[in-house]
Structures are given as structure tokens and as C-alpha cells.
Design an enzyme around this catalytic site. Structure first.
Site, PDB file in Angstrom:
ATOM      1  N   PRO A 179       0.800  -1.146  -0.083  1.00  0.00           N
ATOM      2  CG  PRO A 179      -0.562  -1.444   1.034  1.00  0.00           C
ATOM      3  CD  PRO A 179       1.050  -2.687   1.093  1.00  0.00           C
ATOM      4  CD  GLU A 180       2.382   2.696  -4.638  1.00  0.00           C
ATOM      5  OE1 GLU A 180       2.884   3.379  -4.406  1.00  0.00           O
ATOM      6  OE2 GLU A 180       3.208   1.555  -5.375  1.00  0.00           O
TER       7      GLU A 180
END
Length: 272
Positions: free
Chosen positions: A2-3
């Protein structure tokens, strides 16, 4: 992993339901998830009020306060989702559940992590490694960004992935930003003109804002705090599109490796 947009989406969803709730109990089902002693960490967390939740790059920071003993003591819980971690409020515990946090009068925070790489750390203040990260991509001004970019001699894609340059930007959004700015991922940053550097600054902020508005990208197992997938991956121009036609010129999208990461770009639209 996840960014920034995925973490921001999770935080916005959780903030509505967990802020000002008191932690009743914490069940660390996977000891490796905790930095430090799981039992001591759980004891310290019980009775804490969640006074705020914010994002620091790709990290989730819970701002905690314990009202007793007086005066209130403040600390923070830092969570890194790593490759496969996600929070689901009132989620059903399962074989990949690593932590369950029970809140007074509120939802249970269920942390799932298939690969067991996620980390939780209770700290009196922001850990030193987080303080060393670069500025937020959505907050840095154009002039500062241009100066920082042109002051470094590195490949553009590699520099964008460097968390000490900008915190929170990852593979998907670096590729999409470079495409929108028409900059080759192997372009040397010190040679990028101020005009093109400013265009990259705008592209990064536009891509991140678009991704947040679409709930992030679900490439593997990412879901938001309500268990809903993001859909930005459905509108990417180059990421994951090797062999497809460029949406601008029609040329095939290429895939190369930069900084040990798969990198997607258009050889015609993106100049070095």
C-alpha cells in the site's frame, strides 16, 4: 505494498469511527508484528484514548493519550502495512488476522496481514527513522521540489522511490506521474529543466489526488477500512500495461527495471 493513496484512504475511513475512543484490549496474535515486547505493548495500549490518526508517508500514526495518572501522558502508535497489511473495522477475524483492538463504544480494529511483514511500534514520540523521511508529496511547494530534484544526480524513477526525497510515493504512482509529466524514468534529474521539473511536481500531486479520490489501487489484497477495494488501477495509463497501446500516441508501453522495480513507460511520449 500500500502506498500513499491507500494509506490515506484507510486513515480517512478510520478517523470517522475511532478518534476519541478508548482502547479496551489488544490481542497480538502474531508476536512478530510488534516492535518490542507484545505483552508490555498490549498493557501500555489498554486504557489509551485515540486522540487522532494521521499519515506520515506510508505510515499510520495513532496519537494516543492516557488520562491517568494525571497529568495525561501522550504517545503514538506507528503502524506500517508493508506488503499485505490492512485494517478492517469490525472485520471478521480469520487465519491472516494478526491484531485485534477492542474499542469502548466503537468498532473493533482488525488487522490482517497475509505475509506477516506489517509492523506496530509504540513510541513516546515519532521514531527517529520516520523523522528522517522526506517531505509529503502533496504538501511540498513547486520551488522546493524543483530545487531538490535538480540538486540530485539520479535516475528520475529511482529518486521518486527514495523515501528520504519524498515520503509515501511508490511504484504505481511514480510510473503514472512520470508519464503525465512526459519524463523518461531513466532521465538524470540534474539535467531536467526547471519547466519540466515543475510539470513533474504538478503531475505527482494530480496523480495522488486522483488515486485518493478513487480509493487507491487494489493490485493484490488491498481494501479500505470498510473492506472495499480501490479502483484507480482501472484507469492507469502505463503501470501494469506493458505491451498495451499508449493512450496518447498508440505506441506499445514498455517495461524495464529501474532501482530493482518494474517500471512502465512510453518510449515515444517520455523523453530522457
Amino acid at each position: 505494498m500500500p502506498e500513499l493513496p491507500e494509506v490515506e484512504t484507510i486513515i480517512r475511513g478510520m478517523a470517522k469511527r475511532v478518534v476519541n475512543r478508548r482502547i479496551l484490549d489488544v490481542d497480538f496474535r502474531e508476536p512478530r508484528t510488534v516492535v518490542g515486547d507484545p505483552e508490555k505493548t498490549a498493557r501500555r495500549l489498554r486504557g489509551q484514548f485515540i486522540r487522532g490518526i494521521r499519515r506520515h508517508g506510508k505510515y499510520i500514526v495513532f496519537e494516543l493519550e492516557k488520562e491517568r495518572p494525571s497529568p495525561p501522558r501522550q504517545c503514538c502508535l506507528v503502524v506500517h502495512l508493508r506488503m499485505s497489511g490492512n485494517f478492517v473495522l469490525d472485520g471478521e477475524p480469520g487465519p491472516y488476522t494478526r491484531v485485534v483492538v477492542e474499542l469502548e463504544g466503537g468498532p473493533a480494529m482488525v488487522f490482517h496481514d497475509i505475509r506477516k511483514f506489517g509492523r506496530w511500534q509504540l513510541s513516546d514520540g515519532l521514531p527517529a527513522r520516520l523523522r528522517e523521511l522526506g517531505p509529503e508529496p502533496l504538501e511540498i511547494g513547486e520551488d522546493e521540489f524543483v530545487k531538490k530534484l535538480r540538486g540530485r544526480r539520479a535516475m528520475a524513477k529511482a529518486l521518486l522511490l527514495n523515501q528520504e526525497f519524498l515520503r509515501g510515493l511508490g511504484n504505481i504512482y511514480a510510473d503514472e506521474s512520470l508519464f503525465r509529466a512526459r519524463i523518461h524514468p531513466r532521465a538524470i534529474t540534474s539535467r531536467i529543466s526547471p519547466r519540466r521539473a515543475a510539470r513533474l511536481h504538478r503531475a505527482i500531486q494530480e496523480v495522488l489526488s486522483d488515486a485518493i479520490a478513487q480509493g487507491g489501487s487494489t493490485i493484490n489484497n488491498y481494501v479500505n477500512s470498510e473492506g472495499v477495494q480501490g479502483y484507480f488501477q482501472l484507469s492507469t495509463a502505463v503501470y501494469g500495461k506493458a505491451g498495451n497501446e499508449c493512450p496518447v500516441c498508440g505506441r506499445a508501453i514498455l517495461r524495464i527495471i529501474v532501482a530493482s522495480r518494474s517500471t512502465h513507460y512510453c518510449g515515444r511520449c517520455q523523453r530522457a
